[in-house]
Design a protein around this motif. Sequence first.
Motif, PDB file in Angstrom:
ATOM      1  N   PHE A  19      42.192  39.925   4.043  1.00  0.00           N
ATOM      2  CA  PHE A  19      41.841  38.884   3.079  1.00  0.00           C
ATOM      3  C   PHE A  19      42.172  39.393   1.677  1.00  0.00           C
ATOM      4  CE2 PHE A  19      39.684  36.703   6.386  1.00  0.00           C
ATOM      5  CZ  PHE A  19      39.511  35.403   5.942  1.00  0.00           C
ATOM      6  N   HIS A  20      42.946  38.615   0.935  1.00  0.00           N
ATOM      7  CA  HIS A  20      43.343  38.979  -0.416  1.00  0.00           C
ATOM      8  C   HIS A  20      42.766  37.990  -1.411  1.00  0.00           C
ATOM      9  CE1 HIS A  20      46.234  42.154   0.585  1.00  0.00           C
ATOM     10  NE2 HIS A  20      46.436  41.449   1.686  1.00  0.00           N
ATOM     11  N   CYS A  21      42.367  38.499  -2.538  1.00  0.00           N
ATOM     12  CA  CYS A  21      41.829  37.669  -3.612  1.00  0.00           C
ATOM     13  C   CYS A  21      42.878  37.587  -4.710  1.00  0.00           C
ATOM     14  CB  CYS A  21      40.537  38.274  -4.145  1.00  0.00           C
ATOM     15  SG  CYS A  21      39.772  37.302  -5.445  1.00  0.00           S
ATOM     16  N   TYR A  22      43.629  36.500  -4.723  1.00  0.00           N
ATOM     17  CA  TYR A  22      44.675  36.327  -5.729  1.00  0.00           C
ATOM     18  C   TYR A  22      44.163  35.612  -6.969  1.00  0.00           C
ATOM     19  CZ  TYR A  22      47.821  37.587  -1.942  1.00  0.00           C
ATOM     20  OH  TYR A  22      48.438  38.236  -0.915  1.00  0.00           O
ATOM     21  N   GLU A  23      43.144  34.790  -6.779  1.00  0.00           N
ATOM     22  CA  GLU A  23      42.572  34.043  -7.901  1.00  0.00           C
ATOM     23  C   GLU A  23      41.200  34.618  -8.159  1.00  0.00           C
ATOM     24  OE1 GLU A  23      42.933  29.799  -7.286  1.00  0.00           O
ATOM     25  OE2 GLU A  23      44.577  30.190  -5.910  1.00  0.00           O
ATOM     26  N   ASN A  24      41.095  35.404  -9.202  1.00  0.00           N
ATOM     27  CA  ASN A  24      39.878  36.158  -9.447  1.00  0.00           C
ATOM     28  C   ASN A  24      39.355  35.880 -10.839  1.00  0.00           C
ATOM     29  OD1 ASN A  24      37.925  38.025  -9.931  1.00  0.00           O
ATOM     30  ND2 ASN A  24      39.205  39.809  -9.631  1.00  0.00           N
ATOM     31  N   SER A  25      38.301  35.109 -10.907  1.00  0.00           N
ATOM     32  CA  SER A  25      37.575  34.912 -12.157  1.00  0.00           C
ATOM     33  C   SER A  25      36.164  35.401 -11.903  1.00  0.00           C
ATOM     34  CB  SER A  25      37.563  33.439 -12.566  1.00  0.00           C
ATOM     35  OG  SER A  25      38.861  32.970 -12.768  1.00  0.00           O
ATOM     36  N   THR A  26      35.974  36.727 -11.925  1.00  0.00           N
ATOM     37  CA  THR A  26      34.689  37.317 -11.576  1.00  0.00           C
ATOM     38  C   THR A  26      33.571  36.655 -12.364  1.00  0.00           C
ATOM     39  OG1 THR A  26      35.821  39.387 -11.124  1.00  0.00           O
ATOM     40  CG2 THR A  26      33.437  39.488 -11.329  1.00  0.00           C
ATOM     41  N   ASN A  27      32.473  36.410 -11.679  1.00  0.00           N
ATOM     42  CA  ASN A  27      31.291  35.712 -12.190  1.00  0.00           C
ATOM     43  C   ASN A  27      31.529  34.219 -12.367  1.00  0.00           C
ATOM     44  OD1 ASN A  27      29.722  38.043 -12.205  1.00  0.00           O
ATOM     45  ND2 ASN A  27      30.498  38.622 -14.212  1.00  0.00           N
ATOM     46  N   ASN A  28      32.691  33.719 -12.024  1.00  0.00           N
ATOM     47  CA  ASN A  28      32.942  32.282 -12.032  1.00  0.00           C
ATOM     48  C   ASN A  28      33.286  31.816 -10.630  1.00  0.00           C
ATOM     49  OD1 ASN A  28      32.590  31.790 -14.833  1.00  0.00           O
ATOM     50  ND2 ASN A  28      34.534  32.776 -15.200  1.00  0.00           N
ATOM     51  N   GLN A  29      34.496  32.108 -10.184  1.00  0.00           N
ATOM     52  CA  GLN A  29      34.899  31.720  -8.847  1.00  0.00           C
ATOM     53  C   GLN A  29      35.913  32.708  -8.307  1.00  0.00           C
ATOM     54  OE1 GLN A  29      37.343  28.169  -8.141  1.00  0.00           O
ATOM     55  NE2 GLN A  29      35.801  27.566  -6.648  1.00  0.00           N
ATOM     56  N   LEU A  30      35.776  33.002  -7.029  1.00  0.00           N
ATOM     57  CA  LEU A  30      36.711  33.875  -6.338  1.00  0.00           C
ATOM     58  C   LEU A  30      37.353  33.067  -5.227  1.00  0.00           C
ATOM     59  CD1 LEU A  30      34.318  36.933  -5.896  1.00  0.00           C
ATOM     60  CD2 LEU A  30      36.112  36.692  -7.604  1.00  0.00           C
ATOM     61  N   VAL A  31      38.648  33.270  -5.003  1.00  0.00           N
ATOM     62  CA  VAL A  31      39.340  32.612  -3.906  1.00  0.00           C
ATOM     63  C   VAL A  31      40.029  33.693  -3.081  1.00  0.00           C
ATOM     64  CG1 VAL A  31      41.058  30.911  -3.240  1.00  0.00           C
ATOM     65  CG2 VAL A  31      39.713  30.551  -5.317  1.00  0.00           C
ATOM     66  N   PHE A  32      39.641  33.786  -1.819  1.00  0.00           N
ATOM     67  CA  PHE A  32      40.216  34.750  -0.892  1.00  0.00           C
ATOM     68  C   PHE A  32      41.077  34.019   0.120  1.00  0.00           C
ATOM     69  CE2 PHE A  32      36.462  36.884  -2.448  1.00  0.00           C
ATOM     70  CZ  PHE A  32      36.842  38.214  -2.551  1.00  0.00           C
ATOM     71  N   TYR A  33      42.168  34.640   0.527  1.00  0.00           N
ATOM     72  CA  TYR A  33      43.077  34.080   1.521  1.00  0.00           C
ATOM     73  C   TYR A  33      43.180  35.058   2.678  1.00  0.00           C
ATOM     74  CZ  TYR A  33      44.424  31.079  -2.350  1.00  0.00           C
ATOM     75  OH  TYR A  33      44.400  30.189  -3.392  1.00  0.00           O
ATOM     76  N   GLY A  34      43.014  34.542   3.901  1.00  0.00           N
ATOM     77  CA  GLY A  34      43.102  35.389   5.075  1.00  0.00           C
ATOM     78  C   GLY A  34      43.274  34.546   6.324  1.00  0.00           C
ATOM     79  N   GLY A  53      30.499  28.749  -4.939  1.00  0.00           N
ATOM     80  CA  GLY A  53      31.842  28.237  -5.153  1.00  0.00           C
ATOM     81  C   GLY A  53      32.932  29.210  -4.749  1.00  0.00           C
ATOM     82  N   THR A  54      32.555  30.423  -4.337  1.00  0.00           N
ATOM     83  CA  THR A  54      33.555  31.351  -3.806  1.00  0.00           C
ATOM     84  C   THR A  54      34.188  30.698  -2.586  1.00  0.00           C
ATOM     85  OG1 THR A  54      32.394  33.305  -4.615  1.00  0.00           O
ATOM     86  CG2 THR A  54      33.893  33.626  -2.759  1.00  0.00           C
ATOM     87  N   ILE A  55      35.509  30.778  -2.486  1.00  0.00           N
ATOM     88  CA  ILE A  55      36.235  30.086  -1.428  1.00  0.00           C
ATOM     89  C   ILE A  55      36.991  31.082  -0.572  1.00  0.00           C
ATOM     90  CG2 ILE A  55      38.102  28.440  -0.952  1.00  0.00           C
ATOM     91  CD1 ILE A  55      37.341  27.081  -3.620  1.00  0.00           C
ATOM     92  N   ALA A  56      36.985  30.832   0.727  1.00  0.00           N
ATOM     93  CA  ALA A  56      37.809  31.588   1.668  1.00  0.00           C
ATOM     94  C   ALA A  56      38.750  30.586   2.327  1.00  0.00           C
ATOM     95  CB  ALA A  56      36.955  32.284   2.719  1.00  0.00           C
ATOM     96  N   MET A  57      40.043  30.745   2.080  1.00  0.00           N
ATOM     97  CA  MET A  57      41.064  29.886   2.678  1.00  0.00           C
ATOM     98  C   MET A  57      41.620  30.578   3.909  1.00  0.00           C
ATOM     99  SD  MET A  57      41.252  27.301   0.571  1.00  0.00           S
ATOM    100  CE  MET A  57      42.727  26.527   1.174  1.00  0.00           C
ATOM    101  N   TYR A  67      31.176  29.304  -0.321  1.00  0.00           N
ATOM    102  CA  TYR A  67      29.930  30.065  -0.262  1.00  0.00           C
ATOM    103  C   TYR A  67      28.893  29.485  -1.206  1.00  0.00           C
ATOM    104  CZ  TYR A  67      26.738  33.999  -0.162  1.00  0.00           C
ATOM    105  OH  TYR A  67      25.627  34.778  -0.007  1.00  0.00           O
ATOM    106  N   SER A  68      27.643  29.455  -0.749  1.00  0.00           N
ATOM    107  CA  SER A  68      26.517  29.061  -1.592  1.00  0.00           C
ATOM    108  C   SER A  68      25.617  30.260  -1.811  1.00  0.00           C
ATOM    109  CB  SER A  68      25.710  27.942  -0.930  1.00  0.00           C
ATOM    110  OG  SER A  68      24.478  27.775  -1.611  1.00  0.00           O
ATOM    111  N   SER A  69      25.438  30.655  -3.066  1.00  0.00           N
ATOM    112  CA  SER A  69      24.553  31.781  -3.348  1.00  0.00           C
ATOM    113  C   SER A  69      23.081  31.390  -3.197  1.00  0.00           C
ATOM    114  CB  SER A  69      24.802  32.322  -4.761  1.00  0.00           C
ATOM    115  OG  SER A  69      24.518  31.341  -5.721  1.00  0.00           O
ATOM    116  N   PHE A  70      22.796  30.101  -3.196  1.00  0.00           N
ATOM    117  CA  PHE A  70      21.416  29.639  -3.041  1.00  0.00           C
ATOM    118  C   PHE A  70      20.941  29.800  -1.600  1.00  0.00           C
ATOM    119  CE2 PHE A  70      23.292  27.091  -6.468  1.00  0.00           C
ATOM    120  CZ  PHE A  70      22.547  27.588  -7.517  1.00  0.00           C
ATOM    121  N   THR A  71      21.814  29.474  -0.641  1.00  0.00           N
ATOM    122  CA  THR A  71      21.455  29.567   0.769  1.00  0.00           C
ATOM    123  C   THR A  71      22.013  30.816   1.429  1.00  0.00           C
ATOM    124  OG1 THR A  71      23.378  28.282   1.464  1.00  0.00           O
ATOM    125  CG2 THR A  71      21.341  27.061   1.010  1.00  0.00           C
ATOM    126  N   LYS A  72      22.864  31.572   0.719  1.00  0.00           N
ATOM    127  CA  LYS A  72      23.532  32.771   1.257  1.00  0.00           C
ATOM    128  C   LYS A  72      24.310  32.423   2.524  1.00  0.00           C
ATOM    129  CE  LYS A  72      21.306  35.755  -1.538  1.00  0.00           C
ATOM    130  NZ  LYS A  72      21.765  35.656  -2.880  1.00  0.00           N
TER     131      LYS A  72
END
Length: 75
Positions: A19-34, A53-57, A67-72
Motif C-alpha cells: 500500500f502506497h500513500c501518494y496523496e499525503n496531507s498529514t492531519n487532513n487526509q491520507l489516500v493509500f493505494y493497494g 476521511g483517510t481513504i484506502a483504494m 476510515y472514521s476516527s470516531f468509530t475506529k
Amino acid sequence: MTNIDFTTLKSEVEKATGFHCYENSTNNQLVFYGTSDKFEVFKQMIGTDLVTGTIAMLMDTGDSHMYSSFTKTWY
C-alpha cells in the motif's frame, strides 16, 4: 497510528503490504493505494489513530474504504 513517526510507518506499511500513500496531507487526509489481498494486513499495521476521511483504494477490485476516527472503523 503508532508511536513511530508517519514517514517510518508509511515506509514499513509500503514494504509489508504494497500500500502506497501518494496523496499525503498529514492531519487532513491520507489516500493509500493497494490491493485487496493485503487490505487486512494494511489495516492492522496502519493502526487506529488516523484522521477521519483517510481513504484506502483497492486497485484490483475498484473498491474504496474510508476510515472514521470516531468509530475506529473502515467503511
